[in-house]
Design a protein around this motif. Sequence first.
Motif, mmCIF file in Angstrom:
data_model
loop_
_atom_site.group_PDB
_atom_site.id
_atom_site.type_symbol
_atom_site.label_atom_id
_atom_site.label_comp_id
_atom_site.label_asym_id
_atom_site.label_seq_id
_atom_site.Cartn_x
_atom_site.Cartn_y
_atom_site.Cartn_z
ATOM 1 N N SER A 35 1.062 -1.102 -0.156
ATOM 2 C CA SER A 35 0.506 -0.129 0.121
ATOM 3 C C SER A 35 0.732 1.197 -0.219
ATOM 4 N N LYS A 36 2.205 1.277 0.625
ATOM 5 C CA LYS A 36 2.827 2.307 0.945
ATOM 6 C C LYS A 36 3.262 2.546 -1.115
ATOM 7 N N PHE A 37 3.622 1.704 -2.045
ATOM 8 C CA PHE A 37 4.050 2.172 -3.179
ATOM 9 C C PHE A 37 2.951 3.704 -3.536
ATOM 10 N N TRP A 38 1.503 3.141 -3.141
ATOM 11 C CA TRP A 38 0.607 3.751 -4.039
ATOM 12 C C TRP A 38 0.346 5.364 -3.452
ATOM 13 N N GLU A 39 1.156 5.476 -2.159
ATOM 14 C CA GLU A 39 0.793 6.811 -1.554
ATOM 15 C C GLU A 39 2.300 7.636 -1.824
ATOM 16 N N THR A 40 2.941 6.762 -3.380
ATOM 17 C CA THR A 40 4.018 7.522 -3.321
ATOM 18 C C THR A 40 4.131 8.481 -5.010
ATOM 19 N N ARG A 41 4.490 9.233 -5.159
ATOM 20 C CA ARG A 41 4.356 9.996 -6.611
ATOM 21 C C ARG A 41 5.343 8.636 -7.681
ATOM 22 N N ARG A 42 4.181 8.389 -8.438
ATOM 23 C CA ARG A 42 5.041 7.718 -9.505
ATOM 24 C C ARG A 42 5.550 7.646 -11.225
#
Length: 398
Positions: free
Chosen positions: A268-275
Amino acid sequence: MWPTNLENKNLLLVSGSNQDDLIINKLVDETNSTVTVFNTNTTQHSNEKVQIVNDANELRSMQFDCVWVTNDASTMSSEDIGSILAQVVQTQGFNLFWSHGKTEQIKSFRDAVFAFQRKQNDLVVLSMDPWNVFGYSGVEATWIPSTAPQKHEDLADVWTDVHMPLMWRAAVYSGATPVMSALLDAQLKLLRSLLAKEGSSYVEVGCGTAEMQSKVHSDAEFAVGVELSPMMLKLAKELHPELGSGSNHLVCANATVLDDALHKDMPSKFWETRRVVTILMNTLGILPDCIRQEVISQMIKVAGEDGAVVIGCWHNESFRVGMEEFYSVHPELCGPIDDATEVDYEKANMHVPSTGYESHWFSADELKAFVPEETHNVEMQVSGVGIFAIVTAKSRSD
């Protein structure tokens, strides 16, 4: 051919037996050559002029005038051969000679040898007692001609053969092709500028052996390589062990379902980052036309409202340069090309029926057409033979 003069050469001997000591001593004493021996069974040699190397990775920074493999080919797997040649040959050309093996045995490893050669050379097999080398008499040489890769009916099938990705890696990422090296430098500069914003993660569609991911993973919160071919991912992990742990991820998935695949595999932390979501080099160019739009739409979805999509391709305006300075000097990649019937310079298309290889080089207008203009901005950049579309979502005030 075998050099007629071995004086003052820088030689690499790939040896599988300590029985080669007499040959090594004779090479040093009679030719004044510098001899490096790759042998995993010993750590030192009685002759102080001989350097022993046990780890193939050490060979990466070395340069040799000649490589001589004395192992019997029947005792070596294609992976053994590849691990040695990949380190030695991807940064410089060389003369390769192979003794102690029957022609048919060595012929079975032909693709592994050609995959790493800078130029399309024939393989010279010396069927002889090694002692005959020093007298240059009684040496019977067999030339095994280089051949084009096998034709594959399915896109993913191309990458089930370990030699194909290594072949492309050697041609594109090793510094062997100046136009590609310049493009890689520009690409790396662009990606690092986009990842400089705090809290950014990197995603690459069609990552292959993860060469770019290996260079930018330290700049990103998460670094994710997405690849359809299990063989590619296996090689990526072997070549870049650091990418298999921590915030580095290698995901086997079809890019047409990219969003679902990453929601399944990523925390889930991945989806909190700017991609920052990318497709680079010629990946888009070799994708079937019928799925290109869906792949890019999926990339835009994963990037979200505050991320960025980088569509990096080979530029149609440089297609002729690419034919002359890339494809023509690396015929091992897609086979011999009939310029008159298999290349369309006006449309920047190439199709090689003998191997099934197809590629398209893109214009700025073609790349813009993939992006919904009502919701996203597109900035175009051209560098060398490459073209980049940087896609970002429009703000509500736009």
